[in-house]
Design a protein around this motif. Structure first.
Motif, PDB file in Angstrom:
ATOM      1  N   LEU A  36      19.945  42.126  59.845  1.00 30.59           N
ATOM      2  CA  LEU A  36      19.826  41.796  61.269  1.00 30.59           C
ATOM      3  C   LEU A  36      18.367  41.835  61.712  1.00 30.59           C
ATOM      4  O   LEU A  36      17.907  40.944  62.444  1.00 30.59           O
ATOM      5  N   MET A  37      17.624  42.852  61.280  1.00 29.33           N
ATOM      6  CA  MET A  37      16.215  42.935  61.651  1.00 29.33           C
ATOM      7  C   MET A  37      15.436  41.738  61.108  1.00 29.33           C
ATOM      8  O   MET A  37      14.530  41.216  61.768  1.00 29.33           O
ATOM      9  N   GLY A  38      15.800  41.296  59.909  1.00 29.17           N
ATOM     10  CA  GLY A  38      15.152  40.121  59.335  1.00 29.17           C
ATOM     11  C   GLY A  38      15.431  38.866  60.137  1.00 29.17           C
ATOM     12  O   GLY A  38      14.531  38.044  60.375  1.00 29.17           O
ATOM     13  N   VAL A  39      16.687  38.713  60.593  1.00 28.46           N
ATOM     14  CA  VAL A  39      17.063  37.562  61.421  1.00 28.46           C
ATOM     15  C   VAL A  39      16.235  37.557  62.710  1.00 28.46           C
ATOM     16  O   VAL A  39      15.685  36.522  63.122  1.00 28.46           O
ATOM     17  N   ILE A  40      16.138  38.723  63.339  1.00 30.11           N
ATOM     18  CA  ILE A  40      15.391  38.833  64.596  1.00 30.11           C
ATOM     19  C   ILE A  40      13.906  38.546  64.368  1.00 30.11           C
ATOM     20  O   ILE A  40      13.267  37.823  65.140  1.00 30.11           O
ATOM     21  N   LEU A  41      13.349  39.094  63.283  1.00 33.84           N
ATOM     22  CA  LEU A  41      11.927  38.897  62.993  1.00 33.84           C
ATOM     23  C   LEU A  41      11.610  37.428  62.758  1.00 33.84           C
ATOM     24  O   LEU A  41      10.608  36.901  63.270  1.00 33.84           O
ATOM     25  N   LEU A  42      12.454  36.733  61.998  1.00 32.52           N
ATOM     26  CA  LEU A  42      12.230  35.307  61.733  1.00 32.52           C
ATOM     27  C   LEU A  42      12.276  34.493  63.024  1.00 32.52           C
ATOM     28  O   LEU A  42      11.487  33.564  63.211  1.00 32.52           O
ATOM     29  N   ALA A  43      13.220  34.857  63.919  1.00 27.37           N
ATOM     30  CA  ALA A  43      13.361  34.106  65.167  1.00 27.37           C
ATOM     31  C   ALA A  43      12.216  34.405  66.135  1.00 27.37           C
ATOM     32  O   ALA A  43      11.676  33.498  66.778  1.00 27.37           O
ATOM     33  N   VAL A  44      11.841  35.694  66.246  1.00 25.81           N
ATOM     34  CA  VAL A  44      10.788  36.094  67.192  1.00 25.81           C
ATOM     35  C   VAL A  44       9.445  35.505  66.792  1.00 25.81           C
ATOM     36  O   VAL A  44       8.656  35.074  67.641  1.00 25.81           O
ATOM     37  N   SER A  45       9.171  35.481  65.500  1.00 23.82           N
ATOM     38  CA  SER A  45       7.873  34.987  65.019  1.00 23.82           C
ATOM     39  C   SER A  45       7.817  33.463  64.956  1.00 23.82           C
ATOM     40  O   SER A  45       6.803  32.899  64.549  1.00 23.82           O
ATOM     41  N   ASN A  46       8.938  32.810  65.327  1.00 22.71           N
ATOM     42  CA  ASN A  46       9.025  31.342  65.301  1.00 22.71           C
ATOM     43  C   ASN A  46       8.855  30.750  63.910  1.00 22.71           C
ATOM     44  O   ASN A  46       8.504  29.579  63.764  1.00 22.71           O
ATOM     45  N   ILE A  47       9.090  31.576  62.896  1.00 24.32           N
ATOM     46  CA  ILE A  47       9.064  31.049  61.528  1.00 24.32           C
ATOM     47  C   ILE A  47      10.235  30.100  61.322  1.00 24.32           C
ATOM     48  O   ILE A  47      10.111  29.039  60.710  1.00 24.32           O
ATOM     49  N   LEU A  48      11.401  30.508  61.858  1.00 22.56           N
ATOM     50  CA  LEU A  48      12.606  29.679  61.774  1.00 22.56           C
ATOM     51  C   LEU A  48      13.326  29.729  63.114  1.00 22.56           C
ATOM     52  O   LEU A  48      13.282  30.750  63.809  1.00 22.56           O
ATOM     53  N   PRO A  49      14.048  28.672  63.482  1.00 24.92           N
ATOM     54  CA  PRO A  49      14.886  28.734  64.680  1.00 24.92           C
ATOM     55  C   PRO A  49      16.000  29.775  64.493  1.00 24.92           C
ATOM     56  O   PRO A  49      16.403  30.069  63.362  1.00 24.92           O
ATOM     57  N   ILE A  50      16.502  30.296  65.603  1.00 21.10           N
ATOM     58  CA  ILE A  50      17.538  31.323  65.537  1.00 21.10           C
ATOM     59  C   ILE A  50      18.776  30.801  64.811  1.00 21.10           C
ATOM     60  O   ILE A  50      19.455  31.559  64.112  1.00 21.10           O
ATOM     61  N   LEU A  51      19.089  29.527  64.945  1.00 24.77           N
ATOM     62  CA  LEU A  51      20.258  28.966  64.258  1.00 24.77           C
ATOM     63  C   LEU A  51      20.132  29.126  62.749  1.00 24.77           C
ATOM     64  O   LEU A  51      21.067  29.596  62.076  1.00 24.77           O
ATOM     65  N   ILE A  52      18.962  28.770  62.217  1.00 28.38           N
ATOM     66  CA  ILE A  52      18.775  28.844  60.757  1.00 28.38           C
ATOM     67  C   ILE A  52      18.700  30.293  60.294  1.00 28.38           C
ATOM     68  O   ILE A  52      19.352  30.675  59.315  1.00 28.38           O
ATOM     69  N   SER A  53      17.918  31.114  60.996  1.00 20.73           N
ATOM     70  CA  SER A  53      17.780  32.512  60.568  1.00 20.73           C
ATOM     71  C   SER A  53      19.115  33.246  60.650  1.00 20.73           C
ATOM     72  O   SER A  53      19.429  34.077  59.800  1.00 20.73           O
ATOM     73  N   ALA A  54      19.932  32.926  61.666  1.00 19.86           N
ATOM     74  CA  ALA A  54      21.237  33.585  61.803  1.00 19.86           C
ATOM     75  C   ALA A  54      22.149  33.233  60.637  1.00 19.86           C
ATOM     76  O   ALA A  54      22.841  34.103  60.095  1.00 19.86           O
ATOM     77  N   TRP A  55      22.168  31.969  60.239  1.00 17.77           N
ATOM     78  CA  TRP A  55      23.043  31.571  59.126  1.00 17.77           C
ATOM     79  C   TRP A  55      22.514  32.074  57.782  1.00 17.77           C
ATOM     80  O   TRP A  55      23.297  32.338  56.853  1.00 17.77           O
ATOM     81  N   ILE A  56      21.200  32.221  57.656  1.00 13.33           N
ATOM     82  CA  ILE A  56      20.667  32.892  56.459  1.00 13.33           C
ATOM     83  C   ILE A  56      21.183  34.329  56.422  1.00 13.33           C
ATOM     84  O   ILE A  56      21.612  34.837  55.381  1.00 13.33           O
ATOM     85  N   GLY A  57      21.160  34.993  57.597  1.00 13.09           N
ATOM     86  CA  GLY A  57      21.669  36.359  57.677  1.00 13.09           C
ATOM     87  C   GLY A  57      23.141  36.450  57.331  1.00 13.09           C
ATOM     88  O   GLY A  57      23.571  37.364  56.616  1.00 13.09           O
ATOM     89  N   VAL A  58      23.931  35.491  57.803  1.00 14.48           N
ATOM     90  CA  VAL A  58      25.369  35.475  57.491  1.00 14.48           C
ATOM     91  C   VAL A  58      25.587  35.345  55.988  1.00 14.48           C
ATOM     92  O   VAL A  58      26.401  36.062  55.386  1.00 14.48           O
ATOM     93  N   THR A  59      24.854  34.424  55.374  1.00  8.62           N
ATOM     94  CA  THR A  59      24.992  34.224  53.924  1.00  8.62           C
ATOM     95  C   THR A  59      24.638  35.494  53.161  1.00  8.62           C
ATOM     96  O   THR A  59      25.333  35.881  52.208  1.00  8.62           O
ATOM     97  N   LEU A  60      23.572  36.175  53.589  1.00  8.82           N
ATOM     98  CA  LEU A  60      23.184  37.428  52.926  1.00  8.82           C
ATOM     99  C   LEU A  60      24.238  38.516  53.142  1.00  8.82           C
ATOM    100  O   LEU A  60      24.490  39.328  52.247  1.00  8.82           O
TER     101      LEU A  60
END
Length: 599
Positions: free
Chosen positions: A415-439
């Motif tokens: 979850l922290m990784g998903v938030i970090l990716l979204a906050v830093s604008n590295i990835l959109p929240i949609l992509i980071s969230a689904w990466i988190g789900v897969t993990l």
């Protein structure tokens, strides 16, 4: 006004009636809206089903799975346990702790899931502190609502409004863009509840029912051992996982291979390897003990040789010892349960008082109730004649407590990784969230089967069904018609007045219909209003967002309010009185703050 607009407004009116009356569920109402828009030709089939592929819907689904993964690893329950330990006898301190923890959790985990887990915790706190549970449940719900409103991933409503705004050309709101405003509202809520709200929530003793969390007091006797490698070794009983509560009580600790040393739990000191604990607990706590790797129920030997996936298939059931049973007058240790009954006893309950003798030494009597773990179908001669099954513990009730605590740190890190990716604008929240789900799936924090069973699909179908309504409002020009009327009414007024009016309208509408439905109806209109008044649309959208997430007026205005309404033994007027004044305060704050923070 065209025929299409009249038809659309008739559909909207029908939806409002269904949302308000509750004749059918809100998700089914949303699907009816979607089907009606396609059947009448207002939308094409592609436009009608576009809600299922909308980024808001798919992002919400991903975040619901992430929330369930956190819940499955015991992260939310752990917060609840910390909450119990931090609260004390002082009512105002207890309220601060409850509101802080629930608001923080709801900022990152589905608000409904947080409140669902914390409701039983409120009863534990009420019993241990003497504080009325009615004083605790409304602050829990209100704080969770504000916590969810304080981040873009806190509630599905925020994601929906963000996606709708982007579809109309607005800039994307980042995760913490709402946090300053949310923090000010939360601080206001906390002060309000400490000085005003809690006093209005108190009931006369005759009015407050004693409502339990559904699992009752400790009434089963069992026996557990501290195995080698247990995290409980060298830990104290006081304040730990085995601390005394109404649901669980360690009666005695037996130390030494021959049981030569026996202690009261208050004199035991530090736990040691192979300590035997005589425990009295209810079924919920027994299920948790059964799945706790740091202890082992002595009679339940089979569990030590099966995997986690196999454990989920185990049946738990209660049996009543009948007259002429072969079990009567025999000690539990002398019965080969697995051979004759294809099940193991986990615990025993008597009609009278349970002593503190070892479970294995318990002599079975007529009328004893045994909690068994194994095959609940009476297939052997003995299981058909020596007892009758009085209750099978529902599988979903068992699985609620099958937390994968060994994956807790992993789920939090994801979850922290998903938030970090979204906050830093590295990835959109949609992509980071689904990466988190897969993990979450790959690391077994949650299984696909459990996700299918426990994710709140109602929210997904509600969003998918109601999003096309916004498209229809824009396509037919209905949003422009309504917006032009609003512009004429507010011509010559300041932007602050418009923000104030929209916040109040949203709050009132959310008191009777779904906050997501309110958002879908008002966001397109707000953007049109902003265009007509030549002002930036962001403040109006933010006003709708906070108005939809902070409607405290009624118990039906928000899901968490409905959840605490029955357990707290509240009246409708309790919400109108306590929530009504709070809504007025928030309206004044929103009128002042939103134009200054977001314009």
């Amino acid at each position: 006004m065209t025929f299409e607009i009249v038809l659309l407004l008739a559909i909207v009116l029908g939806a409002l009636v269904l949302f308000t009356s509750g004749i059918i569920s809100v998700d089914l109402t949303a699907l009816l809206v979607m089907v009606s828009l396609m059947a009448t030709g207002i939308l094409t089939p592609e436009e009608g089903i576009s809600g299922f592929s909308n980024t808001a819907t798919t992002t919400v689904l991903a975040l619901l799975i992430l929330s369930e993964g956190l819940k499955n690893t015991g992260a939310v329950e752990l917060l609840g346990d910390k909450m119990v330990r931090l609260t004390g006898k002082y009512e105002w301190v207890t309220l601060i702790v409850i509101m802080l923890i629930s608001a923080f959790a709801s900022a990152f985990v589905n608000t409904t899931a947080v409140v669902a887990v914390f409701i039983p915790v409120m009863f534990r706190i009420a019993r241990s502190s003497g504080i009325q549970v009615s004083v605790l449940l409304v602050p829990l719900s209100f704080a969770a609502m504000i916590g969810g409103a304080s981040t873009m991933i806190g509630t599905s409503t925020n994601l929906l409004i963000n996606a709708l705004g982007q579809s109309y050309g607005l800039g994307k709101l980042r995760i913490f863009d709402l946090t300053l405003m949310g923090g000010i509202l939360f601080l206001t809520l906390m002060l309000y509840m400490i000085f005003i709200g809690r006093h209005w929530l108190k009931k006369e003793s005759s009015q407050e029912e004693v409502i339990d969390d559904g699992h009752g007091p400790a009434n089963y006797l069992t026996e557990i051992i501290i195995p080698e490698g247990s995290a409980l070794i060298n830990k104290s009983l006081n304040g730990g996982a085995l601390a005394t509560t109404r649901e669980l009580n360690v009666l005695r600790v037996i130390r030494g291979n021959s049981g030569e040393a026996s202690f009261s739990h208050i004199h035991v000191g530090k736990l040691q390897k192979n300590d035997i604990l005589v425990v009295k607990a209810n079924i919920k706590e027994l299920i948790k003990l059964r799945n706790n790797p740091n202890v082992r129920i002595i009679t339940n030997n089979r569990l030590s040789s099966v995997s986690n996936d196999q454990e989920e298939e185990t049946n738990l059931f209660e049996v009543l010892v009948v007259p002429n049973s072969n079990l009567i007058d025999r000690k539990i240790k002398d019965v080969d349960f697995y051979r004759f009954y294809d099940a193991y006893p986990m615990a025993v309950r008597k009609g009278g008082i349970i002593g503190d003798q070892k479970l294995m030494e318990h002599k079975i009597s007529l009328g004893d109730i045994l909690l068994m773990d194994g095959d609940s179908e009476p297939k052997t001669f003995y299981s058909k004649n020596d007892w009758i099954t009085i209750q099978r513990i529902a599988k979903d009730e068992i699985e609620k407590h099958l937390y994968r605590k060994d994956k807790l740190a992993v789920s939090v890190a994801i979850l922290m990784g998903v938030i970090l990716l979204a906050v830093s604008n590295i990835l959109p929240i949609l992509i980071s969230a689904w990466i988190g789900v897969t993990l979450m799936f790959l690391t077994r924090c949650i299984t696909l089967k459990r996700a299918y069973q426990n994710v709140e699909w109602k929210v997904v179908f509600l969003l998918a069904g109601i999003i096309p309504l916004g498209i229809a409002l824009n396509k037919t020009g209905a949003d422009a018609l309504i917006a032009n009327g609003f512009v004429e009414l507010t011509s010559g007024t300041s932007p602050t007045f418009v923000v104030s009016g929209l916040f109040l309208l949203t709050t009132l509408l959310t008191g009777v219909i779904s906050n997501q439905a309110t958002a879908v109806l008002l966001v397109p209109i707000a953007i049109r209003i902003a265009s007509g008044l030549e002002m930036p649309p962001e403040p109006l959208v933010i006003a709708i967002l906070f108005g939809a997430n902070t409607s405290f007026l009624t118990p039906v205005g928000y899901q968490t309010n409905a959840m605490v309404y029955g357990p707290g033994n509240y009246k409708f007027t309790d919400f109108f009185k306590v929530g009504g004044l709070l809504c007025l305060i928030f309206w004044a704050l929103a009128t002042f703050l939103i134009p200054r923070l977001y314009m």
